[in-house]
Design a protein around this motif. Structure first.
Motif, PDB file in Angstrom:
ATOM      1  N   ARG A  19      38.738  42.444  44.166  1.00  0.00           N
ATOM      2  CA  ARG A  19      40.159  42.042  44.164  1.00  0.00           C
ATOM      3  C   ARG A  19      40.146  40.613  44.806  1.00  0.00           C
ATOM      4  O   ARG A  19      39.771  40.415  45.680  1.00  0.00           O
ATOM      5  CB  ARG A  19      40.764  43.437  44.995  1.00  0.00           C
ATOM      6  CG  ARG A  19      40.768  44.665  44.493  1.00  0.00           C
ATOM      7  CD  ARG A  19      41.489  45.672  45.006  1.00  0.00           C
ATOM      8  NE  ARG A  19      40.878  45.820  46.445  1.00  0.00           N
ATOM      9  CZ  ARG A  19      41.724  46.397  47.428  1.00  0.00           C
ATOM     10  NH1 ARG A  19      42.864  46.735  47.221  1.00  0.00           N
ATOM     11  NH2 ARG A  19      41.176  46.289  48.635  1.00  0.00           N
ATOM     12  N   VAL A  20      41.072  39.989  44.142  1.00  0.00           N
ATOM     13  CA  VAL A  20      41.563  38.745  44.128  1.00  0.00           C
ATOM     14  C   VAL A  20      43.010  38.773  44.858  1.00  0.00           C
ATOM     15  O   VAL A  20      44.000  39.381  44.261  1.00  0.00           O
ATOM     16  CB  VAL A  20      41.391  37.782  43.079  1.00  0.00           C
ATOM     17  CG1 VAL A  20      42.535  38.105  41.875  1.00  0.00           C
ATOM     18  CG2 VAL A  20      41.889  36.261  43.649  1.00  0.00           C
ATOM     19  N   VAL A  21      43.178  38.280  45.978  1.00  0.00           N
ATOM     20  CA  VAL A  21      44.583  38.204  46.495  1.00  0.00           C
ATOM     21  C   VAL A  21      45.064  36.752  46.809  1.00  0.00           C
ATOM     22  O   VAL A  21      44.201  36.032  47.478  1.00  0.00           O
ATOM     23  CB  VAL A  21      44.296  38.679  48.020  1.00  0.00           C
ATOM     24  CG1 VAL A  21      45.753  38.672  48.552  1.00  0.00           C
ATOM     25  CG2 VAL A  21      43.624  40.144  47.922  1.00  0.00           C
ATOM     26  N   THR A  22      46.073  36.364  46.162  1.00  0.00           N
ATOM     27  CA  THR A  22      46.317  35.022  46.182  1.00  0.00           C
ATOM     28  C   THR A  22      47.510  34.882  47.379  1.00  0.00           C
ATOM     29  O   THR A  22      48.165  35.622  47.913  1.00  0.00           O
ATOM     30  CB  THR A  22      46.912  34.465  44.922  1.00  0.00           C
ATOM     31  OG1 THR A  22      48.045  35.375  44.473  1.00  0.00           O
ATOM     32  CG2 THR A  22      45.862  34.496  43.960  1.00  0.00           C
ATOM     33  N   ARG A  23      47.934  33.360  47.651  1.00  0.00           N
ATOM     34  CA  ARG A  23      48.795  33.287  48.660  1.00  0.00           C
ATOM     35  C   ARG A  23      50.251  32.713  48.078  1.00  0.00           C
ATOM     36  O   ARG A  23      50.098  32.131  47.243  1.00  0.00           O
ATOM     37  CB  ARG A  23      48.532  32.280  49.815  1.00  0.00           C
ATOM     38  CG  ARG A  23      47.313  32.939  50.535  1.00  0.00           C
ATOM     39  CD  ARG A  23      47.165  31.900  51.802  1.00  0.00           C
ATOM     40  NE  ARG A  23      45.723  32.351  52.595  1.00  0.00           N
ATOM     41  CZ  ARG A  23      45.915  33.411  53.291  1.00  0.00           C
ATOM     42  NH1 ARG A  23      47.012  33.948  53.594  1.00  0.00           N
ATOM     43  NH2 ARG A  23      44.763  33.762  53.908  1.00  0.00           N
ATOM     44  N   THR A  65      44.460  28.861  47.577  1.00  0.00           N
ATOM     45  CA  THR A  65      43.988  29.504  48.672  1.00  0.00           C
ATOM     46  C   THR A  65      44.117  31.130  48.482  1.00  0.00           C
ATOM     47  O   THR A  65      44.996  31.317  47.969  1.00  0.00           O
ATOM     48  CB  THR A  65      44.183  29.141  49.982  1.00  0.00           C
ATOM     49  OG1 THR A  65      45.666  29.414  50.284  1.00  0.00           O
ATOM     50  CG2 THR A  65      43.845  27.661  50.322  1.00  0.00           C
ATOM     51  N   GLY A  66      43.309  31.808  49.042  1.00  0.00           N
ATOM     52  CA  GLY A  66      43.492  33.335  48.841  1.00  0.00           C
ATOM     53  C   GLY A  66      42.458  33.959  49.608  1.00  0.00           C
ATOM     54  O   GLY A  66      41.750  33.559  50.408  1.00  0.00           O
ATOM     55  N   GLN A  67      42.195  35.114  49.095  1.00  0.00           N
ATOM     56  CA  GLN A  67      41.023  35.912  49.530  1.00  0.00           C
ATOM     57  C   GLN A  67      40.301  36.838  48.071  1.00  0.00           C
ATOM     58  O   GLN A  67      40.962  36.859  47.065  1.00  0.00           O
ATOM     59  CB  GLN A  67      41.621  37.027  50.585  1.00  0.00           C
ATOM     60  CG  GLN A  67      41.968  36.733  51.665  1.00  0.00           C
ATOM     61  CD  GLN A  67      42.527  37.788  52.591  1.00  0.00           C
ATOM     62  OE1 GLN A  67      43.223  38.696  52.101  1.00  0.00           O
ATOM     63  NE2 GLN A  67      42.704  37.468  54.100  1.00  0.00           N
ATOM     64  N   VAL A  68      39.242  37.156  48.528  1.00  0.00           N
ATOM     65  CA  VAL A  68      38.458  38.017  47.751  1.00  0.00           C
ATOM     66  C   VAL A  68      37.964  39.205  48.371  1.00  0.00           C
ATOM     67  O   VAL A  68      37.269  38.933  49.451  1.00  0.00           O
ATOM     68  CB  VAL A  68      37.206  37.415  46.740  1.00  0.00           C
ATOM     69  CG1 VAL A  68      36.471  38.379  46.041  1.00  0.00           C
ATOM     70  CG2 VAL A  68      37.792  36.302  45.930  1.00  0.00           C
TER      71      VAL A  68
END
Length: 124
Positions: A19-23, A65-68
């Motif tokens: 899952r990719v989470v963007t800012r 930026t974000g999270q995986v």
């Protein structure tokens, strides 16, 4: 940007789906989007099946930026667009090698739209 170690790159790309989470511009996180992820050695890549128009992709490019979320771990990441033809070919091969049993989807990911929405993912 920082770089992954071989073991980190293997860990983040081990699951079939992540899952990719963007800012948002204010730094808050958007909803996760399930995607496929591949690597070439210590480099990690993602690609938008819906091309550059996908909300998550636009946000990733806008903020960088974000999270995986992969295998129960959350990785803070930075995104950088990939435009070099050699790197795009490497990513094509990565998707073909990892997800080749979904041939029609991989064929689609190698089309111009998704291919133009390829990101290098590095630790933030």
């Amino acid at each position: 940007m920082s770089h992954w170690t071989a073991s980190q790159a293997a860990a983040i790309t081990a699951p079939q789906e992540v899952r990719v989470v963007t800012r948002r511009p204010d730094g808050t996180l958007r909803r996760p989007t399930t995607i496929w992820i591949v690597r070439d050695g210590e480099r990690v890549f993602i690609r938008s099946t819906n091309g550059r128009g996908a909300d998550w992709f636009r946000a990733a490019v806008a903020t960088g930026t974000g999270q995986v979320i992969a295998g129960g771990q959350t990785f803070d990441v930075a995104f950088d667009e990939v435009t070099d033809a050699r790197d795009l070919a490497v990513v094509d091969r990565g998707y073909r090698d990892k997800y080749g049993h979904y041939a029609s989807i991989v064929d689609h990911l190698e089309e111009d739209g998704p291919r133009s929405a390829t990101l290098l993912v590095e630790p933030a």
